[in-house]
Design an enzyme around this catalytic site. Structure first.
Site, PDB file in Angstrom:
ATOM      1  N   TYR A 137       0.689  -1.161  -0.119  1.00  0.00           N
ATOM      2  CA  TYR A 137      -0.030   0.027  -0.145  1.00  0.00           C
ATOM      3  C   TYR A 137       0.786   1.263  -0.010  1.00  0.00           C
ATOM      4  CZ  TYR A 137      -3.743  -3.371   1.356  1.00  0.00           C
ATOM      5  OH  TYR A 137      -4.616  -4.238   0.919  1.00  0.00           O
ATOM      6  N   HIS A 196      -4.447   5.871  -1.407  1.00  0.00           N
ATOM      7  CA  HIS A 196      -5.282   5.818  -0.192  1.00  0.00           C
ATOM      8  C   HIS A 196      -4.243   6.395   1.176  1.00  0.00           C
ATOM      9  CE1 HIS A 196      -9.123   4.972   1.054  1.00  0.00           C
ATOM     10  NE2 HIS A 196      -9.150   4.161   1.431  1.00  0.00           N
ATOM     11  N   TYR A 230      -6.010  -0.790   9.507  1.00  0.00           N
ATOM     12  CA  TYR A 230      -6.468  -0.772   7.944  1.00  0.00           C
ATOM     13  C   TYR A 230      -7.372   0.326   7.889  1.00  0.00           C
ATOM     14  CZ  TYR A 230      -3.586  -4.799   6.471  1.00  0.00           C
ATOM     15  OH  TYR A 230      -2.715  -5.470   6.175  1.00  0.00           O
ATOM     16  N   ASN A 255     -10.488   1.191   7.054  1.00  0.00           N
ATOM     17  CA  ASN A 255     -11.782   1.100   7.601  1.00  0.00           C
ATOM     18  C   ASN A 255     -11.970   1.077   9.066  1.00  0.00           C
ATOM     19  OD1 ASN A 255     -12.120   1.065   4.879  1.00  0.00           O
ATOM     20  ND2 ASN A 255     -13.166  -0.894   4.582  1.00  0.00           N
ATOM     21  N   ASN A 266     -14.101   5.824   4.042  1.00  0.00           N
ATOM     22  CA  ASN A 266     -14.483   4.910   5.084  1.00  0.00           C
ATOM     23  C   ASN A 266     -13.771   5.133   6.313  1.00  0.00           C
ATOM     24  OD1 ASN A 266     -16.493   3.436   3.581  1.00  0.00           O
ATOM     25  ND2 ASN A 266     -14.917   2.055   2.699  1.00  0.00           N
TER      26      ASN A 266
END
Length: 186
Positions: free
Chosen positions: A14, A19, A64, A66, A112
């Site tokens: 990631y 993001h 993470y 969310n 989110n």
């Protein structure tokens, strides 16, 4: 005391994705302030230091995206800090790559990570710095898009945006949010 939370996902796969711009801003601030963000506490990588007269906690949640709110509610309860001293930095698809927008409060919108934070804190009355990552192409899956890396043609704009976001956070800590908004929203 200020808590600066950069949103992102843990793991090499990631790194440098759209993001994870919140993590990228924390990395810039970490270097700028010489604060090592490597201690594991509150389901996050954290680093503590001083900026001027203010104690500052830099935070990269490891839950993470969310579940980012789990980290923030832990920190909020542990340090008993004022909502207005929590600064959340995250990606925004409604802004062009590298543009930033500072707000004193607001909804989590479709993000989110922000939805998780506002749900866990029971409030959206905290400042945030949104970093533009642009919109997906028509028909492109949103999740795939935000987990993608920036193209070569976007690299200069995102680097400038990340630097500007870090400077905006610094202004919020050293001066005040109104000055940061006047200087960097545009």
């Amino acid at each position: 005391m200020y808590v600066v939370v950069g949103l992102g996902n843990p793991g090499k796969q990631y790194e440098k994705t759209r993001h994870n711009v919140g993590f990228d801003v924390i990395d810039i601030l970490s270097k700028e302030y010489d604060i090592n963000v490597s201690k594991i506490k509150h389901k996050a990588l954290i680093g503590e230091g001083r900026v001027g007269n203010e104690k500052v906690l830099l935070v990269k949640p490891q839950t993470y995206m969310n579940l980012s709110g789990e980290t923030l509610i832990d920190i909020y309860n542990y340090y008993n800090i004022d909502m207005e001293n929590i600064i959340v930095v995250y990606d925004d698809i409604d802004l062009d790559v590298g543009k930033i927008r500072i707000r004193k409060k607001g909804s989590g919108g479709t993000h989110n990570g922000m939805r998780s934070i506002t749900k866990c804190l029971g409030s959206n009355d905290f400042p945030r710095v949104r970093v533009g990552v642009s919109k997906p192409r028509p028909g492109q899956d949103l999740a795939d898009f935000v987990l993608s890396r920036f193209g070569k043609e976007e690299s200069d704009n995102i680097e400038l945006g990340l630097e500007k976001a870090a400077k905006a956070v610094d202004t919020m800590i050293r001066e005040n949010i109104d000055l940061a908004m006047n200087k960097y929203n545009g």
